[in-house]
Design a protein around this motif. Structure first.
Motif, PDB file in Angstrom:
ATOM      1  N   THR A 149       0.858  -1.175   0.000  1.00 31.69           N
ATOM      2  CA  THR A 149       0.000   0.000   0.000  1.00 31.69           C
ATOM      3  C   THR A 149       0.894   1.224   0.000  1.00 31.69           C
ATOM      4  O   THR A 149       1.849   1.302   0.763  1.00 31.69           O
ATOM      5  CB  THR A 149      -0.897   0.015   1.251  1.00 31.69           C
ATOM      6  N   THR A 172      -3.041   5.074  -1.463  1.00 35.91           N
ATOM      7  CA  THR A 172      -3.433   4.440  -2.712  1.00 35.91           C
ATOM      8  C   THR A 172      -4.191   3.151  -2.426  1.00 35.91           C
ATOM      9  O   THR A 172      -3.737   2.332  -1.632  1.00 35.91           O
ATOM     10  CB  THR A 172      -2.185   4.135  -3.562  1.00 35.91           C
ATOM     11  N   GLY A 173      -5.332   2.998  -3.099  1.00 34.14           N
ATOM     12  CA  GLY A 173      -6.134   1.791  -2.982  1.00 34.14           C
ATOM     13  C   GLY A 173      -7.183   1.897  -1.888  1.00 34.14           C
ATOM     14  O   GLY A 173      -7.230   2.884  -1.154  1.00 34.14           O
ATOM     15  N   PRO A 174      -8.031   0.879  -1.796  1.00 29.28           N
ATOM     16  CA  PRO A 174      -9.048   0.873  -0.744  1.00 29.28           C
ATOM     17  C   PRO A 174      -8.384   0.929   0.633  1.00 29.28           C
ATOM     18  O   PRO A 174      -7.287   0.398   0.822  1.00 29.28           O
ATOM     19  CB  PRO A 174      -9.772  -0.456  -0.929  1.00 29.28           C
ATOM     20  N   VAL A 175      -9.052   1.598   1.565  1.00 34.29           N
ATOM     21  CA  VAL A 175      -8.478   1.742   2.902  1.00 34.29           C
ATOM     22  C   VAL A 175      -9.580   1.695   3.953  1.00 34.29           C
ATOM     23  O   VAL A 175     -10.693   2.164   3.717  1.00 34.29           O
ATOM     24  CB  VAL A 175      -7.669   3.064   3.015  1.00 34.29           C
ATOM     25  N   GLU A 176      -9.284   1.074   5.094  1.00 32.64           N
ATOM     26  CA  GLU A 176     -10.172   1.097   6.252  1.00 32.64           C
ATOM     27  C   GLU A 176      -9.426   1.862   7.339  1.00 32.64           C
ATOM     28  O   GLU A 176      -8.274   1.548   7.647  1.00 32.64           O
ATOM     29  CB  GLU A 176     -10.486  -0.315   6.726  1.00 32.64           C
ATOM     30  N   THR A 178     -14.563   3.116   5.756  1.00 29.74           N
ATOM     31  CA  THR A 178     -13.902   2.544   4.602  1.00 29.74           C
ATOM     32  C   THR A 178     -14.026   3.466   3.400  1.00 29.74           C
ATOM     33  O   THR A 178     -15.063   4.089   3.199  1.00 29.74           O
ATOM     34  CB  THR A 178     -14.539   1.176   4.263  1.00 29.74           C
ATOM     35  N   SER A 179     -12.976   3.546   2.622  1.00 30.04           N
ATOM     36  CA  SER A 179     -12.998   4.248   1.340  1.00 30.04           C
ATOM     37  C   SER A 179     -12.503   3.268   0.289  1.00 30.04           C
ATOM     38  O   SER A 179     -11.460   2.645   0.463  1.00 30.04           O
ATOM     39  CB  SER A 179     -12.087   5.476   1.368  1.00 30.04           C
ATOM     40  N   ARG A 180     -13.247   3.152  -0.789  1.00 25.84           N
ATOM     41  CA  ARG A 180     -12.860   2.250  -1.879  1.00 25.84           C
ATOM     42  C   ARG A 180     -12.348   3.026  -3.095  1.00 25.84           C
ATOM     43  O   ARG A 180     -12.223   2.472  -4.171  1.00 25.84           O
ATOM     44  CB  ARG A 180     -14.043   1.374  -2.268  1.00 25.84           C
ATOM     45  N   ARG A 181     -12.036   4.295  -2.896  1.00 24.53           N
ATOM     46  CA  ARG A 181     -11.525   5.140  -3.977  1.00 24.53           C
ATOM     47  C   ARG A 181     -10.121   4.696  -4.378  1.00 24.53           C
ATOM     48  O   ARG A 181      -9.399   4.124  -3.557  1.00 24.53           O
ATOM     49  CB  ARG A 181     -11.498   6.587  -3.525  1.00 24.53           C
ATOM     50  N   PRO A 182      -9.690   5.005  -5.611  1.00 18.81           N
ATOM     51  CA  PRO A 182      -8.324   4.653  -6.024  1.00 18.81           C
ATOM     52  C   PRO A 182      -7.262   5.352  -5.172  1.00 18.81           C
ATOM     53  O   PRO A 182      -6.228   4.777  -4.873  1.00 18.81           O
ATOM     54  CB  PRO A 182      -8.243   5.143  -7.474  1.00 18.81           C
ATOM     55  N   THR A 220      -7.230   7.863  -1.564  1.00 20.55           N
ATOM     56  CA  THR A 220      -7.988   8.481  -0.487  1.00 20.55           C
ATOM     57  C   THR A 220      -7.120   9.523   0.197  1.00 20.55           C
ATOM     58  O   THR A 220      -5.961   9.255   0.510  1.00 20.55           O
ATOM     59  CB  THR A 220      -8.418   7.420   0.549  1.00 20.55           C
TER      60      THR A 220
END
Length: 64
Positions: free
Chosen positions: A6, A19-23, A33-37, A39
């Motif tokens: 990550t 970068t990438g989904p993050v909790e 949670t964010s599922r954006r490319p 965040t």
């Protein structure tokens, strides 16, 4: 097989970019949670959408 790590990028005067989904686990234990490319996580604490950055740190200049 190794997965890409990550990427977390610190900016000089703005948010932390992940970068990438993050909790994210908040101090009270709540998880968001964010599922954006990418965040943007707020570091200035002025956001209205914690823990996500909404660019509230920027100075608003009214153009006439």
């Amino acid at each position: 097989m190794s997965a890409e790590p990550t990427r977390v990028r610190m900016t000089d005067d703005g948010p932390v970019l992940v970068t990438g989904p993050v909790e994210v686990e908040l101090p009270d234990g709540t998880r968001v949670t964010s599922r954006r490319p990418v965040t943007a996580l707020c570091t200035c604490r002025r956001t209205r959408r914690p823990p996500f950055c909404d660019t509230s740190r920027r100075t608003r200049v009214r153009q006439e």
